[in-house]
Structures are given as structure tokens and as C-alpha cells.
Scaffold this motif. Sequence first.
Motif, mmCIF file in Angstrom:
data_model
loop_
_atom_site.group_PDB
_atom_site.id
_atom_site.type_symbol
_atom_site.label_atom_id
_atom_site.label_comp_id
_atom_site.label_asym_id
_atom_site.label_seq_id
_atom_site.Cartn_x
_atom_site.Cartn_y
_atom_site.Cartn_z
ATOM 1 N N VAL A 3 0.828 -1.211 0.000
ATOM 2 C CA VAL A 3 0.000 0.000 0.000
ATOM 3 C C VAL A 3 0.856 1.251 0.000
ATOM 4 O O VAL A 3 0.555 2.223 -0.689
ATOM 5 N N HIS A 7 0.780 4.201 -2.729
ATOM 6 C CA HIS A 7 0.566 5.602 -2.366
ATOM 7 C C HIS A 7 1.594 6.484 -3.062
ATOM 8 O O HIS A 7 1.259 7.515 -3.614
ATOM 9 N N LEU A 48 -6.928 -0.121 1.271
ATOM 10 C CA LEU A 48 -7.223 1.293 1.027
ATOM 11 C C LEU A 48 -8.689 1.610 1.319
ATOM 12 O O LEU A 48 -9.009 2.638 1.921
ATOM 13 N N ARG A 51 -9.154 1.809 5.013
ATOM 14 C CA ARG A 51 -8.632 3.079 5.546
ATOM 15 C C ARG A 51 -9.602 4.229 5.275
ATOM 16 O O ARG A 51 -9.841 5.083 6.135
ATOM 17 N N TRP A 52 -10.167 4.245 4.078
ATOM 18 C CA TRP A 52 -11.110 5.314 3.734
ATOM 19 C C TRP A 52 -12.376 5.204 4.578
ATOM 20 O O TRP A 52 -12.857 6.180 5.140
ATOM 21 N N ASP A 57 -9.820 8.485 5.272
ATOM 22 C CA ASP A 57 -8.544 8.790 4.620
ATOM 23 C C ASP A 57 -8.777 9.115 3.132
ATOM 24 O O ASP A 57 -8.972 8.226 2.317
ATOM 25 N N ALA A 60 -6.331 7.588 0.550
ATOM 26 C CA ALA A 60 -6.659 6.206 0.206
ATOM 27 C C ALA A 60 -7.764 6.184 -0.844
ATOM 28 O O ALA A 60 -7.699 5.419 -1.816
#
Length: 76
Positions: A3, A7, A48, A51-52, A57, A60
Motif C-alpha cells: 500500500v 501511495h 485502502l 482506511r477510507w 482517509d 486512500a
Amino acid sequence: MNVQETHTNHSALTTRGLLAPAARNPGSGYLADIRRFSFLEREQEYGLAKRWREHGDHMAADQIVTSHLRLAAKLR
């Protein structure tokens, strides 16, 4: 690719930066720009999305969106 590497790859261009104006001008090389984003592995996308969803985030979320731009362009 993990990840963090994803990013890094996606941070140069985001939907909030260079790509959005390029999409309005078909002759601007938009398709060439979106080829710079790699597709995500299933585990990367899941991480991701988590995380969002759990932390709000936005970076993400941007990575998920940019990884799907080539698919959206093909549908057009």
C-alpha cells in the motif's frame, strides 16, 4: 507492491490535481496521464477501502479512484 508503494505511485497525480483539468480537454493527453496509475491488487484495494471507510482517509480514496481511471475511460 504494498500500500505504501502504491501511495507513492499515485501521489504524483491525483483526481484533485492534474487529471481533472486534463479530462476537460480531450487533446491534452488524458489517456496517457491515466496510464501512469497502476491497477491495485485485491489486498491493496481492500486495505485502502478500509482506511477510507474507517478513518476517512482521502488519500486512500484517491488511490482507489485513480487506479480505476483506465477502466472508466474504456467504458466511455
